[in-house]
Design a protein around this motif. Structure first.
Motif, short mmCIF file in Angstrom:
data_model
loop_
_atom_site.label_atom_id
_atom_site.label_comp_id
_atom_site.label_asym_id
_atom_site.label_seq_id
_atom_site.Cartn_x
_atom_site.Cartn_y
_atom_site.Cartn_z
N ASP A 242 -11.25 14.60 0.55
CA ASP A 242 -10.20 15.38 1.52
C ASP A 242 -9.62 14.48 2.41
N ARG A 243 -10.05 13.37 2.64
CA ARG A 243 -9.67 12.60 3.68
C ARG A 243 -8.89 11.22 3.18
N PRO A 244 -7.58 11.33 2.60
CA PRO A 244 -6.95 10.11 1.91
C PRO A 244 -6.69 9.20 3.38
N TYR A 245 -6.59 9.61 4.45
CA TYR A 245 -5.84 9.00 5.58
C TYR A 245 -7.18 7.75 5.88
N LEU A 246 -8.32 7.93 5.38
CA LEU A 246 -9.47 6.94 5.49
C LEU A 246 -9.14 5.63 4.69
N PHE A 247 -8.35 5.59 3.60
CA PHE A 247 -8.00 4.40 2.94
C PHE A 247 -7.42 3.49 3.48
N PRO A 248 -6.28 3.75 4.28
CA PRO A 248 -5.46 2.56 4.89
C PRO A 248 -6.44 1.97 5.94
N ARG A 249 -7.12 2.80 6.63
CA ARG A 249 -8.19 1.98 7.66
C ARG A 249 -9.27 1.26 7.01
N LEU A 250 -9.74 1.77 5.77
CA LEU A 250 -10.88 1.07 5.21
C LEU A 250 -10.20 -0.27 4.67
N ARG A 251 -8.91 -0.21 4.38
CA ARG A 251 -8.22 -1.66 3.75
C ARG A 251 -8.16 -2.61 4.80
N ALA A 252 -7.67 -2.04 5.90
CA ALA A 252 -7.22 -2.90 7.15
C ALA A 252 -8.76 -3.36 7.48
N ARG A 253 -9.70 -2.61 7.66
CA ARG A 253 -11.16 -3.24 7.92
C ARG A 253 -11.61 -4.23 7.08
N LEU A 254 -11.39 -3.92 5.72
CA LEU A 254 -12.13 -5.12 4.64
C LEU A 254 -11.16 -6.58 4.74
N ALA A 255 -9.93 -6.20 4.77
CA ALA A 255 -9.12 -7.37 5.02
C ALA A 255 -9.16 -8.15 6.10
N GLU A 256 -9.65 -7.62 7.16
CA GLU A 256 -9.96 -8.37 8.51
C GLU A 256 -11.38 -9.17 8.31
N SER A 257 -12.17 -8.27 7.56
CA SER A 257 -13.44 -8.80 7.49
C SER A 257 -13.56 -9.96 6.42
N LEU A 258 -12.70 -9.93 5.35
CA LEU A 258 -12.81 -11.16 4.32
C LEU A 258 -12.13 -12.38 4.99
N GLY A 259 -11.44 -12.06 6.01
CA GLY A 259 -11.08 -13.31 6.69
C GLY A 259 -10.25 -14.49 6.27
N GLY A 260 -9.51 -14.05 5.10
CA GLY A 260 -8.56 -14.93 4.69
C GLY A 260 -9.49 -16.22 3.97
N TYR A 261 -10.61 -15.77 3.58
CA TYR A 261 -11.62 -16.90 2.86
C TYR A 261 -11.15 -17.02 1.34
N GLY A 262 -11.08 -18.16 0.80
CA GLY A 262 -10.73 -18.54 -0.32
C GLY A 262 -9.96 -17.51 -1.37
N SER A 263 -10.45 -17.16 -2.38
CA SER A 263 -9.59 -16.58 -3.40
C SER A 263 -9.34 -15.04 -2.69
N PHE A 264 -10.11 -14.59 -1.86
CA PHE A 264 -10.19 -13.30 -1.19
C PHE A 264 -8.94 -13.06 -0.34
N ALA A 265 -8.36 -14.30 0.26
CA ALA A 265 -7.01 -14.09 0.86
C ALA A 265 -5.97 -13.39 0.05
N GLY A 266 -5.96 -13.69 -1.15
CA GLY A 266 -5.32 -12.96 -2.16
C GLY A 266 -5.67 -11.52 -2.42
N TYR A 267 -7.04 -11.54 -2.62
CA TYR A 267 -7.45 -10.26 -2.90
C TYR A 267 -7.12 -9.13 -1.76
N ALA A 268 -7.10 -9.64 -0.37
CA ALA A 268 -6.98 -8.71 0.60
C ALA A 268 -5.49 -8.31 0.63
N GLY A 269 -4.75 -9.05 0.15
CA GLY A 269 -3.23 -8.68 0.22
C GLY A 269 -3.01 -7.71 -1.05
N GLU A 270 -4.00 -7.56 -1.93
CA GLU A 270 -3.66 -6.60 -2.91
C GLU A 270 -4.66 -5.19 -2.91
N LEU A 271 -5.03 -4.89 -1.42
CA LEU A 271 -6.03 -3.81 -1.69
C LEU A 271 -5.14 -2.41 -1.71
#
Length: 299
Positions: A242-271
């Motif tokens: 019942d907390r869909p507002y958490l997903f944008p925050r989790l996506r932002a946190r994960l993208a920041e954590s992945l740090g643009g590394y390797g193939s995960f730069a593209g992955y982070a852009g598709e979260l």
């Protein structure tokens, strides 16, 4: 008029920490019956489940249960719950008890692996060979599918019990009686209630408590992505549903954590499409038991 293809009926049993759901179905579009049973002690809970199944005609049984479970078919305790945080349930036999009673094809998986299989059959992970399902509720579980099958080594994975770096200043020791401040010990429903002195359902949407939640679950997501690179991750369970507002925050946190590394730069852009709620919604768990039962007929 062409005859309709026969569809097997499965008695699916999803055992959860607070309730069990029994379904009679072939899939999401063929639900024949549904019963909900409180999870109490093993004797009373299993007797109540059997009372439901005794009134149904079915071709197979699928069990999707909280764990940990013994899933090595060669082990004497195959199909039993092993050492668990659920009082009284350690050592409880599930598969062999129901197999002996009904004499039908039967299979068992963890509840999260079952939900992941259902998402692959009928949900948002359809057509994907590698994906994951996370539930955050009474516990934290992670179901991982690779090559279309749940990942299994010496035992099934317990990624909900991984440890992650703690937020600065967070000294909560954790709720898990095995590991203390593992992810389950930090963000499960009982952990939130103990940590913040109120049920998770009572926490304000914009409360600072969710900063810690996002930090801790974000650590799990980072480790999951850099280890297994699932093509999609679904997150369900009572704490998140019942907390869909958490997903944008989790996506932002994960993208920041992945740090643009390797193939995960593209992955982070598709979260936006790679990380979200289950396509089957709250039915992912119960339908997981149906998916497991269908596997009993084909595997």
């Amino acid at each position: 008029m062409a005859a309709q293809a026969w569809q097997p009926l499965v008695a699916g049993v999803e055992l959860g920490g607070t309730k069990c759901v029994a379904l009679l179905a072939s899939g999401p579009d063929s639900l024949r019956a549904r019963e909900t049973i409180p999870t109490t002690d093993p004797a009373a809970t299993l007797a109540a489940i059997e009372a439901v199944l005794d009134g149904w005609a079915f071709d197979a049984i699928g069990i999707a249960s909280f764990g940990p479970l013994e899933l090595d078919a060669a082990h004497p305790d195959f199909g039993s719950i092993t050492a668990t945080t659920k009082p009284g349930w350690t050592g409880t036999s599930l598969l062999r008890r129901l197999a002996a009673r009904y004499g039908k094809p039967i299979a068992i998986q963890t509840d999260v692996n079952g939900a992941a299989l259902a998402e692959g059959r009928w949900g948002a992970a359809g057509g994907l060979d590698a994906h994951a399902y996370i539930t955050v509720g009474t516990g934290v579980g992670v179901g991982i599918v690779s090559g279309g099958r749940p990942v299994q080594g010496y035992a099934h994975g317990e990624a909900g019990h991984m440890r992650v770096p703690r937020a600065a200043g967070d000294a909560y020791p954790g709720w898990c009686r095995f590991h203390g401040d593992c992810v389950e010990g930090l963000i499960s429903g009982p952990a939130l209630a103990e940590r913040f002195c109120c049920p998770g359902s009572a926490l304000p949407d914009e409360g600072p408590q969710w900063d810690l939640f996002v930090h801790d679950l974000g650590g799990l997501l980072h480790n999951l992505v850099v280890t297994l690179a699932p093509r999609r991750i679904a997150i369900g369970g009572g704490v998140v549903t019942d907390r869909p507002y958490l997903f944008p925050r989790l996506r932002a946190r994960l993208a920041e954590s992945l740090g643009g590394y390797g193939s995960f730069a593209g992955y982070a852009g598709e979260l936006e499409t790679r990380l979200g709620p289950p396509g089957l919604g709250a039915m992912a768990g119960p339908l997981g038991a149906i998916a497991v039962g269908l596997d009993a007929l084909t595997g």
